[in-house]
Design a protein around this motif. Structure first.
Motif: not given
Length: 173
Positions: A2-9, A12-17, A41-48
């Motif tokens: 989560i922290e990596r995502c918040k930093r724009g890494d 982090g996004y790939t790991g969560l997905y 919907i899966l893609q829209d959900s992760f994007l949101a």
């Protein structure tokens, strides 16, 4: 992550997905039962979720948060495209007025149960999935679908009856 995502890494996004996509997809698919739409919907959900990640507070965990986003998006899709839940005039009708269900009779093979659930009329299936599988309280389901709480209770009860009858009759071929 989560922290990596918040930093724009992006890792982090790939790991969560990678960690949550399969379970979230299954939740979506159980509701919309259409592969291409479930994937969208899966893609829209992760994007949101990624767009709102800075506001994410780890109170219930990322999985619960992303699943709630996905469920809301699924319900919006159902509303726009398919489902029409008819608000019933239940008057003085109570669950007790319906046929009693022996909950112990729900001991069948999972595949048979899944087929019986899939065969339910869409309003019943949606309510059953949200309540029995996703553990969303009936009051919340009523709010999400814009129907009376009593309608949710009755349709959930009828869904269980239909599932039980289908299973007792030998299931779906």
């Amino acid at each position: 992550m989560i922290e990596r995502c918040k930093r724009g890494d992006s890792s982090g996004y790939t790991g969560l997905y990678n960690l949550h996509a399969k379970e979230v997809y299954n939740t979506i698919f159980r509701l919309v039962q259409h592969t291409a739409e479930a994937e969208d919907i899966l893609q829209d959900s992760f994007l949101a979720a990624y767009q709102a990640i800075d506001g994410f507070q780890n109170t219930g965990g990322f999985r619960a948060w992303i699943k709630r986003i996905a469920i809301n998006k699924s319900i919006n899709w159902i509303r726009r495209n398919k489902m029409k839940i008819v608000e019933m005039d239940t008057g003085n009708m109570k669950i007790e007025d319906e046929e009693a269900i022996d909950e112990r009779a729900f001991t069948f093979k999972m595949e048979e149960v899944q087929k019986a659930i899939a065969a339910l009329p869409e309003p019943y299936r949606t309510i059953f999935q949200l309540y029995a599988i996703e553990n969303i309280p009936q009051v919340e389901i009523a709010q999400m679908l814009g129907i009376a709480n009593n309608t949710v209770r009755i349709q959930y009860h009828r869904a269980k009856l239909k599932i039980l009858r289908t299973l007792k009759e030998g299931g779906i071929s």
